[in-house]
Design a protein around this motif. Structure first.
Motif, PDB file in Angstrom:
ATOM      1  N   MET A 291       0.850  -1.208   0.000  1.00  0.00           N
ATOM      2  CA  MET A 291       0.000   0.000   0.000  1.00  0.00           C
ATOM      3  C   MET A 291       0.870   1.237   0.000  1.00  0.00           C
ATOM      4  SD  MET A 291      -3.485  -0.145   1.837  1.00  0.00           S
ATOM      5  CE  MET A 291      -3.863   0.960   0.519  1.00  0.00           C
ATOM      6  N   ALA A 292       1.922   1.176   0.840  1.00  0.00           N
ATOM      7  CA  ALA A 292       2.769   2.358   0.986  1.00  0.00           C
ATOM      8  C   ALA A 292       3.516   2.630  -0.315  1.00  0.00           C
ATOM      9  CB  ALA A 292       3.758   2.138   2.131  1.00  0.00           C
ATOM     10  N   VAL A 293       4.009   1.537  -0.941  1.00  0.00           N
ATOM     11  CA  VAL A 293       4.760   1.713  -2.189  1.00  0.00           C
ATOM     12  C   VAL A 293       3.843   2.262  -3.281  1.00  0.00           C
ATOM     13  CG1 VAL A 293       6.032   0.519  -3.998  1.00  0.00           C
ATOM     14  CG2 VAL A 293       6.417  -0.087  -1.607  1.00  0.00           C
ATOM     15  N   THR A 294       2.682   1.640  -3.442  1.00  0.00           N
ATOM     16  CA  THR A 294       1.760   2.111  -4.483  1.00  0.00           C
ATOM     17  C   THR A 294       1.334   3.538  -4.187  1.00  0.00           C
ATOM     18  OG1 THR A 294      -0.110   1.146  -3.297  1.00  0.00           O
ATOM     19  CG2 THR A 294       0.896  -0.199  -5.011  1.00  0.00           C
ATOM     20  N   GLY A 295       1.083   3.842  -2.916  1.00  0.00           N
ATOM     21  CA  GLY A 295       0.687   5.200  -2.532  1.00  0.00           C
ATOM     22  C   GLY A 295       1.776   6.203  -2.881  1.00  0.00           C
ATOM     23  N   GLN A 296       3.025   5.837  -2.590  1.00  0.00           N
ATOM     24  CA  GLN A 296       4.109   6.791  -2.836  1.00  0.00           C
ATOM     25  C   GLN A 296       4.337   7.007  -4.330  1.00  0.00           C
ATOM     26  OE1 GLN A 296       7.605   5.988  -0.456  1.00  0.00           O
ATOM     27  NE2 GLN A 296       6.623   6.896   1.327  1.00  0.00           N
ATOM     28  N   VAL A 297       4.193   5.935  -5.126  1.00  0.00           N
ATOM     29  CA  VAL A 297       4.328   6.108  -6.580  1.00  0.00           C
ATOM     30  C   VAL A 297       3.227   7.060  -7.081  1.00  0.00           C
ATOM     31  CG1 VAL A 297       4.212   4.954  -8.822  1.00  0.00           C
ATOM     32  CG2 VAL A 297       5.458   3.890  -6.927  1.00  0.00           C
ATOM     33  N   MET A 298       2.020   6.880  -6.545  1.00  0.00           N
ATOM     34  CA  MET A 298       0.921   7.757  -6.982  1.00  0.00           C
ATOM     35  C   MET A 298       1.146   9.195  -6.510  1.00  0.00           C
ATOM     36  SD  MET A 298      -2.503   5.429  -6.921  1.00  0.00           S
ATOM     37  CE  MET A 298      -2.427   4.927  -5.245  1.00  0.00           C
ATOM     38  N   ILE A 299       1.769   9.346  -5.340  1.00  0.00           N
ATOM     39  CA  ILE A 299       2.079  10.705  -4.871  1.00  0.00           C
ATOM     40  C   ILE A 299       3.069  11.366  -5.834  1.00  0.00           C
ATOM     41  CG2 ILE A 299       3.230  12.046  -3.065  1.00  0.00           C
ATOM     42  CD1 ILE A 299       2.134  10.018  -1.061  1.00  0.00           C
ATOM     43  N   LEU A 300       4.050  10.586  -6.277  1.00  0.00           N
ATOM     44  CA  LEU A 300       5.017  11.101  -7.255  1.00  0.00           C
ATOM     45  C   LEU A 300       4.266  11.611  -8.479  1.00  0.00           C
ATOM     46  CD1 LEU A 300       8.005  10.985  -6.684  1.00  0.00           C
ATOM     47  CD2 LEU A 300       8.198   9.097  -8.309  1.00  0.00           C
ATOM     48  N   PHE A 301       3.274  10.823  -8.909  1.00  0.00           N
ATOM     49  CA  PHE A 301       2.493  11.233 -10.071  1.00  0.00           C
ATOM     50  C   PHE A 301       1.715  12.522  -9.802  1.00  0.00           C
ATOM     51  CE2 PHE A 301      -1.537  11.361 -12.346  1.00  0.00           C
ATOM     52  CZ  PHE A 301      -1.073  11.394 -13.649  1.00  0.00           C
ATOM     53  N   VAL A 302       1.021  12.594  -8.663  1.00  0.00           N
ATOM     54  CA  VAL A 302       0.225  13.810  -8.423  1.00  0.00           C
ATOM     55  C   VAL A 302       1.124  15.037  -8.276  1.00  0.00           C
ATOM     56  CG1 VAL A 302      -1.854  12.712  -7.523  1.00  0.00           C
ATOM     57  CG2 VAL A 302      -0.049  13.360  -5.935  1.00  0.00           C
ATOM     58  N   LEU A 303       2.366  14.830  -7.814  1.00  0.00           N
ATOM     59  CA  LEU A 303       3.310  15.955  -7.733  1.00  0.00           C
ATOM     60  C   LEU A 303       3.672  16.460  -9.132  1.00  0.00           C
ATOM     61  CD1 LEU A 303       5.708  14.809  -4.862  1.00  0.00           C
ATOM     62  CD2 LEU A 303       4.400  16.933  -4.922  1.00  0.00           C
ATOM     63  N   ILE A 304       3.988  15.514 -10.039  1.00  0.00           N
ATOM     64  CA  ILE A 304       4.363  15.909 -11.403  1.00  0.00           C
ATOM     65  C   ILE A 304       3.151  16.513 -12.120  1.00  0.00           C
ATOM     66  CG2 ILE A 304       5.169  15.040 -13.636  1.00  0.00           C
ATOM     67  CD1 ILE A 304       6.669  12.848 -12.002  1.00  0.00           C
ATOM     68  N   HIS A 305       2.000  15.883 -11.876  1.00  0.00           N
ATOM     69  CA  HIS A 305       0.772  16.318 -12.542  1.00  0.00           C
ATOM     70  C   HIS A 305       0.425  17.763 -12.176  1.00  0.00           C
ATOM     71  CE1 HIS A 305      -2.901  15.883 -14.662  1.00  0.00           C
ATOM     72  NE2 HIS A 305      -3.698  15.617 -13.649  1.00  0.00           N
TER      73      HIS A 305
END
Ligand code: HEM
Ligand code: FES
Lengths: 209, 249
Positions: free
Chosen positions: A1-15
């Motif tokens: 969960m934490a890994v998937t969450g952090q990857v998605m956070i990376l995306f929302v930051l770039i987005h």
């Protein structure tokens, strides 16, 4: 969960950085650039979809297991540390999930409000006019409201989620914990401000189409 | 002082329970919470009412037997204090006090305020030990351990296994308890050989016993009478990742 969450956070930051090119008039160029590298776009889409599926599957399993483990039978229960955000992760998560479907139908697949879609209109340079599409849409109160409401859910989700993911990965100790909690909330607020600034500013007519 | 108590009464594991109201009169501020209940029980016995069943043993805050949720907080309102060490001076004349048992699926109620905490024993049996060859006692300081490591191990070893962390957790998780045991042993050279196996066995046992998963609310640390910290949970998570890395030898 934490890994998937952090990857998605990376995306929302770039987005959010990509989105903010709107303010300097660079959104059409940015969109054009992205479209010119299909492997990047598709790789991102596939990775994000995979992350989302794993995240949602685990989150539902986790929530069901936890509800079973604590049947909430106390007549009186005081929470000393748990927050509104930490107790409602599944609900803010599901709101984000519903919003994602709406958002993709709206701005990516153009099923919602197709008359305003970028593929129908081109700018002076003959590029699909993403900027005009965004501005036209956010001048509608209900659309801006949906986007802002979804970002409130994201704010709450990340206010707990960011610090939680560090703890889950063991990247924490006594000294770091209060800092990570604070930094997590600050990042969540910055992301929130970044995202809502677009519909908010357009709706308040500070940027004209 | 005079108090109104609302106490969870339940005849047995399968019977339905409910909160009953009792008056606690003539309570002195110097009494401990358990002594206050002794007075109430004395009164109930005199009236021919079944006394309130509650767990207790050392009454000096070290055994971890006393287990009551008082006004919604395990071990009551005082920080780092067990029920037996909670004194009535922290309450005011005329207060209403709600007293309930630990509640979690892994802790079935036996009677009134007494719950079955053997699930915690099963966690220890699953991996909360070191296998040693018995024989002569080794010399002190034969194995050198750095002061910070020894301190961290000792801090984790403060856990008295009362189960307040489980009772406080919105997910009924035993993560803080397990993390304390894992850290206590993982910090010492004697605990390293079995560290990977231990963390896997203990987390697996947690699932089997019906405890929930940790989602980092940190209620457990706030409720712990011994100040066990959630940084031990981060340590458990690191140990788990290490065990996972090596494909669970
Ligand atoms: C359909 C969408 C989503 C659902 C249903 C969902 C649900 C959940 C749930 C139930 C949790 C665990 C709750 C807990 O710790 O109590 C969680 C954790 C988390 N979520 Fe989401 N979520 C969604 C989307 C997202 C997105 C888009 C992001 C990032 C931008 C995100 C980031 C996180 C993070 C960082 C955590 C913490 C992970 C951890 O502590 O290990 N989630 N989510
Ligand atoms: S009775 Fe032993 S800790 Fe309270």
């Amino acid at each position: 969960m934490a890994v998937t969450g952090q990857v998605m956070i990376l995306f929302v930051l770039i987005h959010v950085l990509g989105n903010s090119t709107l303010f300097v008039g660079g959104l059409n160029a940015y969109a054009e650039k992205l479209r010119s590298i299909p492997p990047l776009v598709w790789a991102t889409r596939i990775v994000m979809l995979a992350m989302l599926i794993v995240h949602v599957y685990l989150s539902i399993r986790l929530t069901l297991e936890n509800n079973r483990a604590n049947p909430e039978l106390y007549a009186v229960k005081k929470h000393l540390k748990a927050t509104f955000a930490s107790k409602n992760m599944i609900w803010t998560g599901l709101v984000i999930g519903a919003f994602l479907v709406y958002h993709l139908l709206h701005f990516t697949i153009h099923v919602i409000n197709p008359e305003m879609s970028a593929s129908m209109n081109v700018d002076a340079l003959g590029r699909p006019d993403v900027s005009a599409m965004v501005i036209a849409n956010f001048q509608t109160f209900s659309i801006s409201l949906i986007y802002i409401a979804a970002m409130i859910a994201l704010l709450l989700h990340l206010a707990h989620g960011i610090q939680s993911s560090f703890q889950t990965l063991g990247l924490n100790n006594d000294r770091m914990l209060p800092l990570i909690i604070k930094a997590g909330s600050i990042v969540a607020v910055i992301l929130f401000m970044g995202y809502i600034s677009i519909p908010a500013i357009i709706f308040l007519e500070l940027i004209k189409g | 002082m005079d108090l109104t108590l609302y106490v969870w009464r339940q005849k047995g594991p399968e019977q339905p329970g409910r909160l009953e109201q009792y008056r606690a009169g003539n309570i002195s501020a110097e009494m401990s919470f358990l002594e206050m209940l002794d007075v109430v029980n004395d009164d109930l016995i005199r009236k021919g009412v079944e006394p309130i069943a509650f767990d207790h043993d050392c009454r000096e805050g070290i055994c971890g037997t006393c287990s009551q949720v008082i006004n919604g907080v395990p071990h009551g309102p005082e920080e780092r204090t067990t029920v037996c060490q909670l004194h009535m001076r922290h309450f005011r004349d005329g207060d209403s006090i709600y007293i309930e048992p630990w509640r979690a699926r892994a802790f079935p109620i036996i009677k009134d305020l007494i719950v079955d905490r053997s699930a915690l024993d099963h966690l220890i049996q699953a991996g909360g030990y070191v296998s040693v060859h018995t024989g002569g006692v080794p010399d002190a300081n034969a194995i050198l351990i750095s002061k910070p490591d020894a301190d961290m191990s000792m801090d984790a070893a403060e856990c008295i296994g009362c189960g307040a962390c489980v009772a406080a957790c919105p997910n009924g998780s035993a993560m803080l308890f397990t993390a304390a045991k894992v850290t206590q042993l993982a910090m010492l050279p004697q605990g390293r050989p079995e560290a990977k196996k231990r963390v896997c066995m203990m987390t697996e046992e947690m699932m089997k016993e019906g405890f929930g998963n940790c989602s980092n609310h940190y209620e457990c640390q706030a409720a712990c009478p011994k100040g066990i910290k959630v940084s031990f949970i981060a340590k458990l998570n690191r140990e788990f990742i290490k065990a996972f890395d090596s494909h669970g030898e």
